[in-house]
Design a protein around this motif. Structure first.
Motif, PDB file in Angstrom:
ATOM      1  N   UNK A 160       7.772 -10.662  -0.462  1.00  0.00           N
ATOM      2  CA  UNK A 160       8.797 -10.324   0.514  1.00  0.00           C
ATOM      3  C   UNK A 160       9.740 -11.510   0.701  1.00  0.00           C
ATOM      4  N   UNK A 161      11.043 -11.328   0.511  1.00  0.00           N
ATOM      5  CA  UNK A 161      11.987 -12.443   0.726  1.00  0.00           C
ATOM      6  C   UNK A 161      11.935 -12.974   2.154  1.00  0.00           C
ATOM      7  N   UNK A 183       8.559 -19.266   5.167  1.00  0.00           N
ATOM      8  CA  UNK A 183       7.807 -20.442   4.689  1.00  0.00           C
ATOM      9  C   UNK A 183       8.745 -21.626   4.456  1.00  0.00           C
ATOM     10  N   UNK A 184       9.881 -21.381   3.798  1.00  0.00           N
ATOM     11  CA  UNK A 184      10.820 -22.468   3.516  1.00  0.00           C
ATOM     12  C   UNK A 184      11.410 -23.033   4.807  1.00  0.00           C
ATOM     13  N   UNK A 185      11.679 -22.178   5.779  1.00  0.00           N
ATOM     14  CA  UNK A 185      12.172 -22.670   7.068  1.00  0.00           C
ATOM     15  C   UNK A 185      11.125 -23.547   7.748  1.00  0.00           C
ATOM     16  N   UNK A 186       9.867 -23.145   7.652  1.00  0.00           N
ATOM     17  CA  UNK A 186       8.787 -23.960   8.220  1.00  0.00           C
ATOM     18  C   UNK A 186       8.716 -25.321   7.541  1.00  0.00           C
ATOM     19  N   UNK A 187       8.864 -25.332   6.210  1.00  0.00           N
ATOM     20  CA  UNK A 187       8.794 -26.595   5.470  1.00  0.00           C
ATOM     21  C   UNK A 187       9.981 -27.500   5.802  1.00  0.00           C
ATOM     22  N   UNK A 199      13.274 -19.411  -5.573  1.00  0.00           N
ATOM     23  CA  UNK A 199      13.045 -18.769  -6.876  1.00  0.00           C
ATOM     24  C   UNK A 199      11.650 -19.076  -7.409  1.00  0.00           C
ATOM     25  N   UNK A 200      11.185 -20.300  -7.183  1.00  0.00           N
ATOM     26  CA  UNK A 200       9.865 -20.688  -7.683  1.00  0.00           C
ATOM     27  C   UNK A 200       8.768 -19.896  -6.980  1.00  0.00           C
ATOM     28  N   UNK A 201       8.867 -19.746  -5.667  1.00  0.00           N
ATOM     29  CA  UNK A 201       7.845 -19.010  -4.927  1.00  0.00           C
ATOM     30  C   UNK A 201       7.856 -17.524  -5.264  1.00  0.00           C
ATOM     31  N   UNK A 202       9.024 -16.972  -5.565  1.00  0.00           N
ATOM     32  CA  UNK A 202       9.136 -15.539  -5.804  1.00  0.00           C
ATOM     33  C   UNK A 202       8.966 -15.158  -7.273  1.00  0.00           C
ATOM     34  N   UNK A 203       8.926 -16.136  -8.156  1.00  0.00           N
ATOM     35  CA  UNK A 203       8.828 -15.837  -9.579  1.00  0.00           C
ATOM     36  C   UNK A 203       7.459 -15.244  -9.920  1.00  0.00           C
ATOM     37  N   UNK A 204       7.461 -14.261 -10.803  1.00  0.00           N
ATOM     38  CA  UNK A 204       6.202 -13.660 -11.262  1.00  0.00           C
ATOM     39  C   UNK A 204       5.485 -14.549 -12.266  1.00  0.00           C
ATOM     40  N   UNK A 205       6.125 -15.630 -12.691  1.00  0.00           N
ATOM     41  CA  UNK A 205       5.503 -16.566 -13.641  1.00  0.00           C
ATOM     42  C   UNK A 205       4.979 -17.823 -12.944  1.00  0.00           C
TER      43      UNK A 205
END
Length: 700
Positions: free
Chosen positions: A487-488, A494-498, A568-574
């Motif tokens: 989920x975006x 998560x990124x806002x928390x970081x 992009x890294x967190x959402x990537x399927x790879x």
């Protein structure tokens, strides 16, 4: 002012050097140089003909040199390719095949890329002794400073990394005859751990070693060890004395570093590290080295030239693309990503799986906790890294359609964020700054992807029709049948928390670090007291702003490109994540992600439907085959009995002169009907063909 006057005699050695350089410059005694071993013979032929370079690259004639060096008392042969920037930019994908042949890499079946990972204080102290005593290290804002609260915790993390290399990477490399790509400098934690593990295997197997280790490095990182006049035992020093290509350029490079770096020592406002060469050595693990000069020479010989590592990056990119185009591969990142998140995103865009390793002991990423022993690290014990959840939280963590529901994900994220804040609170009290950004990314990625994969749970067999129904439900909500999309909104949270809470805690940790340094530090660093007081005052002002902002860090100069790369890294399927404290999970993940046999992770919905249709045909064929088998046997028995009855009636007619003509005619008619039925339906042929068809489908 009192501190400066009282401790001026105890200033660091680089300040003394600066004063000597100023005096030398004033007396016009000539430009100072970095020390270099006299055994290097200078050859002023750096401006080679471009046509000659192109010819060398086309043929690779004498470009790869075999250098014999001594490692741990044993003589070993290393293949070395030294490239200037002019040569590096000439390599394209067609030339990479010749590079592989010249380096004698063989035919690997798998590629393992250990990405440069920095952040271990013990390893950085070995590789970057030039930074010891600098503001960054003393005040804890450098990767040279430890991110652990005790030496025991550092030792535990190091041990787990060695076990990761020994039990996960090494068996995979030997099984697949892998090509292992690493950073050549010994400041990378992963390559250093690999060196401690593979050296014994390389020595034991010799030329029969199934895997190959290739290291790439910039000459600037290892130049100091290569030209060290006091110690020739360094790997870089031994190779430099055996490589004619490096020898031709090494004096030129030493002059370049002297002209560009030592002159900065005359500037009192310059950073002290800008006038000191890096103290890295080449890693022992590699059998092949590619050394990039990283220097653009100016056409005007009177001008110095400049640094340029662009050709190295381009060469490494093309080489990796060539190797991974046909071969399965995986990249491993840990500690702090020295190449940045955009580079990791570039790997995932090439369909190269990226494994993020969490080096912090905590639940969610690690499920291995012995209740009798408890956590292994002091940090995990003090920060309650394996918390108990309430009954209400347990009820919210429910699974719907094979994945955790939205309410459950919110609850799980809240638990994870509380765990991170407790850890940072412990670090703040201890005066330690967390520089392990990859560990944090791995942790949150594991949280976001927990329970999102479709498939059987716990390795239990799931009926085929249930799998099809699950995939049909999943297909209605997502187009990706292999891995659920994140989920975006959750990733953004998560990124806002970081960027707010974690960044705020880091400022508090920096302030605590400076305070503890002021209370207790080595007397030889007393000249830094005034700088520490100024730094403390600035940090206290930032902490006051953070407290006024509700404990959040407000960064109005956010690096948008880096934020998008993290997204992009967190959402990537790879992208995949695991913990070094759960090696069983790492092995399972490597086996599934690596795709050694080129088979898919799971069957698609179309494949399952095809499989279901095939089993339907098998069952129908067996059913019909059994039916025709029964018919064949019944007709055979009836025809046999008909023949026997006709024979008996004929004998009775001849012996007893009884009238059996009607019976004979009737039985003959019945036999004729049975023969006609068998001839028309062919039950025996159908029985055999249907059975063969069913068994053939089963075998396939």
């Amino acid at each position: 002012k009192g501190w400066r006057a009282r401790n001026i005699a105890e200033a660091r050695h680089n300040i003394v050097i600066r004063e000597l350089l100023i005096a030398a410059h004033a007396l016009e005694v000539g430009q100072p140089k970095f020390p270099i071993d006299r055994s290097f013979a200078e050859e002023r032929k750096s401006n080679e003909n471009t046509d000659v370079d192109e010819m060398k690259i086309q043929t690779m004639y004498k470009m790869v040199e075999e250098c014999k060096i001594v490692v741990h008392g044993k003589e070993v042969a290393k293949k070395v390719l030294y490239l200037t920037n002019k040569q590096a930019v000439m390599f394209d994908e067609e030339a990479m095949h010749r590079v592989i042949q010249a380096l004698d890499i063989g035919e690997p079946k798998f590629v393992i890329k250990l990405l440069p990972s920095i952040g271990s204080a013990m390893q950085m102290t070995i590789a970057h002794s030039e930074l010891i005593g600098t503001h960054e290290v003393e005040f804890g804002v450098s990767t040279n400073a430890s991110s652990e609260i005790s030496k025991e915790d550092e030792r535990v993390v190091e041990t787990q990394l060695l076990l990761f290399m020994k039990t996960c990477v090494l068996p995979l490399a030997m099984q697949t005859k892998a090509l292992i790509l690493i950073g050549g400098a010994n400041d990378c934690v992963l390559s250093a751990s690999l060196s401690k593990v593979v050296l014994a295997e390389q020595a034991r197997l010799g030329k029969d070693c199934p895997f190959t280790v290739l290291a790439t490095v910039c000459e600037r990182e290892i130049h100091s060890k290569a030209v060290d006049p006091d110690d020739r035992n360094h790997v870089a020093a031994q190779i430099a004395r055996n490589s004619s290509a490096w020898q031709k350029r090494i004096v030129k490079m030493n002059d370049f570093y002297s002209d560009t770096m030592l002159i900065k020592a005359l500037d009192s406002s310059a950073n002290a590290t800008e006038s000191v060469l890096q103290q890295c050595d080449l890693t022992h693990a590699a059998e092949r080295y590619i050394i990039f000069e990283g220097f653009d020479e100016d056409e005007d010989v009177k001008k110095t030239g400049c640094y340029n590592n662009g050709p190295q990056k381009a060469f490494e990119s093309v080489f990796l693309q060539y190797m991974t185009r046909k071969l399965p591969s995986i990249a491993v990142q840990s500690f702090s990503a020295s190449q940045g998140y955009p580079f990791l995103v570039d790997l995932t865009s090439r369909n190269i799986p990226v494994l993020l390793l969490d080096t912090t002991e905590r639940c969610i990423t690690s499920t291995k906790l012995d209740p009798k022993i408890g956590p292994l690290t002091k940090l995990a014990k003090e920060s309650d890294s394996f918390p108990s959840i309430t009954q209400a939280q347990h009820m919210q963590l429910r699974v719907e359609d094979g994945r955790i529901c939205e309410e459950g994900m919110d609850t799980l994220l809240n638990i994870a964020m509380e765990m991170v804040e407790r850890k940072l609170d412990v670090l703040c009290r201890e005066g330690v700054i967390d520089m392990l950004d990859t560990s944090l990314m791995a942790f949150f990625h594991h949280v976001l992807t927990l329970g999102s994969n479709i498939g059987s749970v716990g390795g239990k067999a799931v009926p085929l029709h249930i799998q099809i129904s699950e995939l049909e439900k999943f297909q209605r909500t997502s187009k990706d049948s292999n891995k659920a999309l994140l989920s975006p909104e959750l990733v953004t949270r998560v990124l806002d928390f970081m960027n707010t809470r974690v960044s705020a805690w880091k400022v508090k940790c920096e302030c605590s670090r400076v305070e503890k340094w002021l209370m207790k530090h080595d007397k030889k660093y007393n000249h830094m007291l005034s700088d520490a007081v100024i730094a403390k005052k600035k940090l206290e002002e930032k902490v006051a702003i953070i407290d006024a902002n509700g404990g959040n860090f407000a960064d109005y100069n956010l690096d948008v490109s880096n934020w998008i790369a993290q997204l992009d890294l967190l959402m990537s399927s790879h992208t995949y994540s695991a913990s070094i404290f759960d090696l069983d999970e790492v092995r399972r993940l490597l086996g599934s992600v690596a795709k050694i046999d080129r088979l898919p992770n799971s069957n698609s919905l179309e494949a399952l439907r095809t499989l279901q249709d095939a089993w339907d045909h098998v069952e129908v064929y067996h059913l019909l085959a059994d039916r025709y088998k029964l018919i064949s046997k019944i007709t055979y028995v009836m025809m046999l009995l008909t023949g026997i009855v006709i024979t008996i009636l004929s004998l009775l007619n001849s012996i007893y002169d009884s009238d059996t003509h009607v019976g004979v005619i009737a039985m003959s008619f019945l036999g004729t009907c049975l023969a006609a039925y068998v001839s028309y339906t062919n039950p025996i042929i159908k029985w055999q063909q249907l059975r063969i068809a069913a068994l053939t489908i089963e075998s396939n």
